[in-house]
Design an enzyme around this catalytic site. Sequence first.
Site, PDB file in Angstrom:
ATOM      1  N   ASP A   1     143.878  31.763  81.849  1.00 51.97           N
ATOM      2  CA  ASP A   1     143.992  30.617  80.951  1.00 51.97           C
ATOM      3  C   ASP A   1     143.698  30.996  79.507  1.00 51.97           C
ATOM      4  O   ASP A   1     142.622  31.512  79.194  1.00 51.97           O
ATOM      5  CB  ASP A   1     143.029  29.515  81.408  1.00 51.97           C
ATOM      6  CG  ASP A   1     143.237  28.218  80.653  1.00 51.97           C
ATOM      7  OD1 ASP A   1     144.406  27.821  80.472  1.00 51.97           O
ATOM      8  OD2 ASP A   1     142.239  27.603  80.248  1.00 51.97           O
TER       9      ASP A   1
ATOM     10  N   GLU B   1     140.831  29.078  88.034  1.00 57.75           N
ATOM     11  CA  GLU B   1     141.080  29.242  86.602  1.00 57.75           C
ATOM     12  C   GLU B   1     140.075  30.227  86.023  1.00 57.75           C
ATOM     13  O   GLU B   1     138.869  30.096  86.246  1.00 57.75           O
ATOM     14  CB  GLU B   1     140.957  27.891  85.913  1.00 57.75           C
ATOM     15  CG  GLU B   1     141.136  27.934  84.406  1.00 57.75           C
ATOM     16  CD  GLU B   1     140.851  26.581  83.775  1.00 57.75           C
ATOM     17  OE1 GLU B   1     141.799  25.808  83.578  1.00 57.75           O
ATOM     18  OE2 GLU B   1     139.663  26.288  83.499  1.00 57.75           O
TER      19      GLU B   1
END
Length: 282
Positions: free
Chosen positions: A220, A199
């Site tokens: 993200d 992420e």
Amino acid sequence: MKESGFNVQEIELIINHAFQEDIGSGDITTNNIVPENTSATASMTAKADGIVAGLDIAEMVFRKLDANLKWNPKIKDGDRVSKGDVILEIKGTFRALLTGERLALNLLQRMSGIATETAKYVAKAKGTKVKILDTRKTVPGLRTFDKYAVKMGGGTNHRIGLYDMVMIKDNHIKIAGSITSAVEQVRKAIPSDIKVEVETTNLDEVKEAVTAGADIIMLDNMSNELMKEAVDFINGKALIEASGNMNLERIAGVSKTGVDFISIGALTHSVIALDISQNIIL
């Protein structure tokens, strides 16, 4: 259920638990009003437009109450229905049709709602390479059904659980000290065929994830402009997933940035059930 990859024993465990919750020691209303050997026919009708999913599971619910019932679906999972369409007809004992009705509808309506919502997102990404992914934001115990429904709506399943794919998030990175360290630690401990996803929230993190050798990089909560910069930098060195605050209005724009996947928690965590009714024909 061949397409789902799920086994019958797993489904039966879920249904058995649901029966215990709903029926318990017995349906004291139906069993004291309806004669034991009375037969009847029921039909299920769509009361809204949508995609149907869960027919095989609904059948399993009723067959546990009447093994000899006649099951006559008019469509198959993944088919689109319009309001007023008859989905299926069932002939069996009156008791089975009444006692199994709520559980069968609860599952069928929820799964059809997920399939219907997924199809909307898939349509928004049409014409691009983007695949719409689900997440782990499912009802505990019903992930098998939720993810199957996503597939019936044209979506793609992300990891099933914490065991089949590595997902390195911000808290993992904090403990490890860096993205590089986190990737190195898991690479040493897992089989080579397990994918590693990282992420990221900015370009510096994207660059580090690429250098560390991540298989998939999650962008993200990035703007479309920042995602496009990240895609250009990654340039095929890893697959790219867009995530965070995704809604129908954003899908077309995000799809054009060049990402490979868009993951959407709302497919399963905020389900609006497809309205389906069951009617008994005496």
